[in-house]
Enzyme design. Structure first.
Site, PDB file in Angstrom:
ATOM      1  N   HIS A   1      29.405  34.002  28.837  1.00 44.02           N
ATOM      2  CA  HIS A   1      28.440  34.365  29.876  1.00 44.02           C
ATOM      3  C   HIS A   1      28.454  35.878  30.119  1.00 44.02           C
ATOM      4  O   HIS A   1      27.413  36.540  30.144  1.00 44.02           O
ATOM      5  CB  HIS A   1      28.761  33.631  31.184  1.00 44.02           C
TER       6      HIS A   1
ATOM      7  N   HIS B   1      20.397  22.932  27.982  1.00 40.93           N
ATOM      8  CA  HIS B   1      19.701  23.974  28.738  1.00 40.93           C
ATOM      9  C   HIS B   1      19.931  25.364  28.176  1.00 40.93           C
ATOM     10  O   HIS B   1      20.781  25.578  27.326  1.00 40.93           O
ATOM     11  CB  HIS B   1      20.079  23.906  30.223  1.00 40.93           C
TER      12      HIS B   1
ATOM     13  N   ALA C   1       1.292   6.575  36.392  1.00 38.51           N
ATOM     14  CA  ALA C   1       2.719   6.628  36.703  1.00 38.51           C
ATOM     15  C   ALA C   1       3.146   8.086  36.649  1.00 38.51           C
ATOM     16  O   ALA C   1       2.744   8.821  35.742  1.00 38.51           O
ATOM     17  CB  ALA C   1       3.514   5.819  35.686  1.00 38.51           C
ATOM     18  N   TRP C   2       3.957   8.506  37.636  1.00 38.94           N
ATOM     19  CA  TRP C   2       4.532   9.851  37.604  1.00 38.94           C
ATOM     20  C   TRP C   2       5.716   9.916  38.545  1.00 38.94           C
ATOM     21  O   TRP C   2       5.866   9.105  39.451  1.00 38.94           O
ATOM     22  CB  TRP C   2       3.495  10.956  37.849  1.00 38.94           C
ATOM     23  N   ASN C   3       6.587  10.894  38.290  1.00 38.57           N
ATOM     24  CA  ASN C   3       7.834  11.040  39.036  1.00 38.57           C
ATOM     25  C   ASN C   3       7.967  12.462  39.539  1.00 38.57           C
ATOM     26  O   ASN C   3       7.304  13.368  39.022  1.00 38.57           O
ATOM     27  CB  ASN C   3       9.038  10.768  38.119  1.00 38.57           C
TER      28      ASN C   3
ATOM     29  N   PHE D   1      -3.769   3.750  38.670  1.00 36.80           N
ATOM     30  CA  PHE D   1      -3.991   3.925  37.235  1.00 36.80           C
ATOM     31  C   PHE D   1      -2.933   4.812  36.587  1.00 36.80           C
ATOM     32  O   PHE D   1      -3.029   5.122  35.412  1.00 36.80           O
ATOM     33  CB  PHE D   1      -5.378   4.538  36.978  1.00 36.80           C
TER      34      PHE D   1
ATOM     35  N   HIS E   1      21.368  34.947  34.684  1.00 36.05           N
ATOM     36  CA  HIS E   1      22.347  33.953  35.141  1.00 36.05           C
ATOM     37  C   HIS E   1      23.669  34.613  35.518  1.00 36.05           C
ATOM     38  O   HIS E   1      24.380  34.116  36.379  1.00 36.05           O
ATOM     39  CB  HIS E   1      22.563  32.921  34.033  1.00 36.05           C
TER      40      HIS E   1
ATOM     41  N   ASP F   1      20.464  29.489  29.018  1.00 34.64           N
ATOM     42  CA  ASP F   1      20.975  30.480  29.974  1.00 34.64           C
ATOM     43  C   ASP F   1      20.255  31.809  29.747  1.00 34.64           C
ATOM     44  O   ASP F   1      20.334  32.389  28.654  1.00 34.64           O
ATOM     45  CB  ASP F   1      22.474  30.739  29.761  1.00 34.64           C
TER      46      ASP F   1
ATOM     47  N   HIS G   1      20.679  24.569  35.427  1.00 32.22           N
ATOM     48  CA  HIS G   1      21.716  24.488  34.378  1.00 32.22           C
ATOM     49  C   HIS G   1      22.196  23.044  34.242  1.00 32.22           C
ATOM     50  O   HIS G   1      23.348  22.717  34.478  1.00 32.22           O
ATOM     51  CB  HIS G   1      22.849  25.468  34.684  1.00 32.22           C
TER      52      HIS G   1
HETATM   53  C1  23J Z   1      28.020  28.798  36.646  1.00 33.25           C
HETATM   54  C2  23J Z   1      29.332  29.233  36.699  1.00 33.25           C
HETATM   55  C3  23J Z   1      30.153  29.081  35.607  1.00 33.25           C
HETATM   56  C4  23J Z   1      29.639  28.481  34.465  1.00 33.25           C
HETATM   57  C5  23J Z   1      28.308  28.048  34.376  1.00 33.25           C
HETATM   58  C6  23J Z   1      27.526  28.209  35.489  1.00 33.25           C
HETATM   59  C7  23J Z   1      27.758  27.415  33.152  1.00 33.25           C
HETATM   60  O1  23J Z   1      28.435  27.019  32.267  1.00 33.25           O
HETATM   61  C8  23J Z   1      26.300  27.340  32.920  1.00 33.25           C
HETATM   62  O2  23J Z   1      25.708  26.260  32.914  1.00 33.25           O
HETATM   63  O3  23J Z   1      25.702  28.388  32.720  1.00 33.25           O
HETATM   64  S1  23J Z   1      30.688  28.269  33.106  1.00 33.25           S
HETATM   65 MN    MN Z   2      23.964  27.417  32.019  1.00 31.04          MN
END
Ligand code: 23J
Ligand code: MN
Length: 259
Positions: free
Chosen positions: A209, A74, A61-63, A59, A80, A76, A70
């Site tokens: 970053h 997305h 569907a799923w994945n 009954f 990170h 950050d 990343h």
């Molecule tokens: C890891 C290392 C360098 C970078 C990145 C990830 C990303 O751009 C990210 O998706 O955060 S530049």
């Molecule tokens: Mn990222």
């Protein structure tokens, strides 16, 4: 009327529209390729069927998914990057949700990027934008519109790499310093990451970053449809999954826009 009943009325009448800022997430989603000295890349996205109204689930569907944090459109989180590793509330499961709904300042760099894929937005260019549109408000996102998302259907076009590495636009060091100084919640772009393709050679390397996450700010990457946002006035909802100790997460980013 209260603010939220006004919003509800706007949503019902179409006076407030919802703009989809996410790109499709699947096996064809472009993914970051790191230089060869870093042996492990984020894996290709896989979507595996568990059942589809069949013997494994008559009954339903799923994945199940295989998916790097990343991947695609997305978020950050500060954890990170090494510069943000000791900050409080720096992972996807601890960051304060009150900061995940925020106004956006959208800086249109599409003409500059059409002429130069390595275009870097500078602090002076942000100040010129502020002279036209007003100061970037504390707590808002700063989004770099480049129309780069129109390349998102092809990984080769999206990464735009040659023998000298990837060529895609992003912020200069002084641009990100100003974004942080203005009290922005973070910085978002239409490219594979928040930094420019050539940002590994900057000082510091990957300044978006390094400096965003050092200061507890967030990043948004692979955004789409920024051409549908006004320079000011949109509200962005960008909520990462509550991944335990997560450094980031795919998001369904949306924006509320008037008119
Ligand atoms: C890891 C290392 C360098 C970078 C990145 C990830 C990303 O751009 C990210 O998706 O955060 S530049
Ligand atoms: Mn990222």
């Amino acid at each position: 009327m209260s603010a939220l009943s006004q919003l509800a009325a706007g949503l019902a009448s179409g006076g407030v529209r919802v703009v989809d800022l996410s790109a499709p997430l699947g096996p064809d989603t472009p993914l970051l390729k790191l230089p060869p000295e870093f042996a492990v890349d984020t894996p290709k996205i896989e979507i595996h069927k568990i059942s589809e109204y069949d013997a494994n689930g008559p009954f339903w569907a799923w994945n199940w998914l295989k998916l790097g944090e990343h991947s695609g459109t997305h978020f950050d989180a500060p954890a990170h990057w090494i510069t943000g590793k000791d900050l409080p509330q720096n992972t996807t499961d601890t960051l304060p949700v009150g900061r995940l709904v925020a106004p956006a300042a959208v800086i249109d760099c599409s003409a500059e990027v059409a002429a130069d894929p390595d275009y870097l937005l500078t602090a002076d260019a942000i100040r010129a934008w502020e002279a036209a549109h007003g100061a970037i408000e504390p707590g808002s996102w700063v989004l770099m519109r480049t129309d780069w998302s129109k390349r998102n259907g092809s990984e080769a076009a999206f990464l735009n790499a040659d023998a000298t590495g990837p060529h895609s636009p992003g912020p200069s060091v002084d641009c990100i310093e100003l974004v942080v100084e203005r009290g922005a919640i973070g910085w978002g772009t239409e490219c594979i990451g928040t930094d420019a393709g050539q940002a590994g050679g900057m000082n510091p390397p990957f300044p978006a970053h390094n400096l965003l996450h050092k200061n507890g700010r967030y990043g948004l990457a692979s955004l789409a449809n920024l051409d549908q946002l006004p320079p000011k006035g949109a509200i962005v909802v960008a909520t990462p999954l509550k991944i335990v100790h997560g450094t980031g997460s795919p998001i369904r980013a949306i924006a509320l826009v008037e008119g």
